[in-house]
Motif scaffolding. Structure first.
Motif, mmCIF file in Angstrom:
data_model
loop_
_atom_site.group_PDB
_atom_site.id
_atom_site.type_symbol
_atom_site.label_atom_id
_atom_site.label_comp_id
_atom_site.label_asym_id
_atom_site.label_seq_id
_atom_site.Cartn_x
_atom_site.Cartn_y
_atom_site.Cartn_z
ATOM 1 N N GLY A 178 -27.584 49.899 -8.918
ATOM 2 C CA GLY A 178 -27.757 49.686 -7.650
ATOM 3 C C GLY A 178 -27.983 50.984 -6.788
ATOM 4 O O GLY A 178 -28.179 52.084 -7.531
ATOM 5 N N GLY A 179 -27.713 50.901 -5.387
ATOM 6 C CA GLY A 179 -28.340 51.949 -4.639
ATOM 7 C C GLY A 179 -29.583 52.018 -3.989
ATOM 8 O O GLY A 179 -30.099 50.758 -4.230
ATOM 9 N N GLN A 180 -30.291 53.057 -3.642
ATOM 10 C CA GLN A 180 -31.465 52.978 -2.737
ATOM 11 C C GLN A 180 -32.285 54.378 -3.072
ATOM 12 O O GLN A 180 -31.383 55.175 -3.110
ATOM 13 N N MET A 181 -33.604 54.122 -2.939
ATOM 14 C CA MET A 181 -34.277 55.597 -2.817
ATOM 15 C C MET A 181 -35.324 55.346 -1.647
ATOM 16 O O MET A 181 -35.997 54.409 -1.556
ATOM 17 N N LEU A 182 -35.378 56.579 -1.080
ATOM 18 C CA LEU A 182 -36.441 56.389 0.228
ATOM 19 C C LEU A 182 -37.372 57.479 -0.019
ATOM 20 O O LEU A 182 -37.103 58.435 -0.714
ATOM 21 N N VAL A 183 -38.593 57.265 0.256
ATOM 22 C CA VAL A 183 -39.757 58.206 0.010
ATOM 23 C C VAL A 183 -40.451 58.373 1.516
ATOM 24 O O VAL A 183 -40.895 57.285 1.894
ATOM 25 N N GLY A 184 -40.457 59.283 2.276
ATOM 26 C CA GLY A 184 -41.032 59.711 3.314
ATOM 27 C C GLY A 184 -42.536 59.712 3.170
ATOM 28 O O GLY A 184 -43.072 60.015 2.389
#
Length: 254
Positions: A178-184
């Motif tokens: 789980g969790g999340q990844m962000l990419v600007g």
């Protein structure tokens, strides 16, 4: 600065693939492949500025020049920037060349006079801004937009924030994974975990958010902002939305 945008060119193979296959290969796979245009040393905005300057200096004010103007606009060159570039280049590349360049640039940037801030921001990235984020608006302070990019393998979306917009404190729960990844991908924003300093997010920034971590993310107060949000597979995933980020908490990020 890195960028997620990639140049993919097929004109060489389409136009000259049978007549001059080696030239087509060099054009599409080397010049516009990983060797030159997709080398991350310079971002695509700066490469477009350099290429436009060189073409202008050589007097090549033709259809290829206009194509590079359009490409540069797509890569974030503003009307003010192209006007400044052509003005300075006039003293080195010649006044007639600059005049010819301005005539084409006015056509390419004609819509920018009346474009909204949202439309101008869209020009900075390859992913669509999408529609107003009505499904989650109660969890955001300010206006946001959502575009679902993929539901296959790993689901991810493009989330766009107007200046000052941020989501509430929240937690991506999971018993495993789980969790999340962000990419600007455009603009400037912030990521904040509870009890830790805020992290600035710029195009190319990657933020890894572990499961069960209280956090928020959103735009800087003076900038539109967009990131890709990847949902990391896990067991018993669910998102718990918490209190809004107060103005005091938000303004203390910087």
């Amino acid at each position: 600065m890195t960028t997620l945008q990639k140049i993919k060119q097929t004109a060489g193979h389409s136009v000259l693939g049978e007549f001059a296959p080696k030239f087509a290969e060099l054009n599409d796979n080397v010049l516009f492949g990983e060797s030159v245009w997709n080398d991350s040393t310079l971002n695509l905005h700066d490469r477009s500025m350099v290429t436009i300057s060189i073409l202008l200096g050589k007097g090549l004010i033709d259809t290829s020049f206009k194509s590079h103007l359009e490409m540069g606009k797509k890569h974030g060159i503003t009307r003010q920037e192209i006007a400044a570039l052509l003005t300075q280049a006039a003293f080195y590349a010649g006044w007639p060349n600059a005049w010819a360049g301005f005539r084409m640039a006015k056509e390419v940037w004609a819509d920018n006079e009346t474009a909204t801030e949202k439309e101008r921001f869209q020009q900075e990235m390859i992913f669509p801004i999408g529609e107003p984020n009505t499904a989650y608006e109660k969890y955001f302070s300010g206006n946001s937009y959502l575009s679902r990019i993929s539901d296959s393998q790993i689901s991810f979306s493009n989330v766009t924030f107007e200046p000052g917009c941020r989501n509430n404190w929240h937690i991506h729960h999971a018993t495993k994974g789980g969790g999340q990844m962000l990419v600007g991908i455009a603009g400037r924003g912030w990521y904040k975990e509870e009890g830790k300093p805020a992290i600035e997010i710029l195009p190319g920034s990657v933020i890894h958010i572990p499961a069960n971590t209280k956090h928020w993310h959103g735009a800087a107060k003076d900038s539109w902002f967009a990131h890709l949000a990847f949902e990391i597979p896990g067991e018993n995933n669910n998102t718990e939305w918490l209190a809004p980020v107060t103005d005091e908490e938000y303004l203390n990020t910087k």
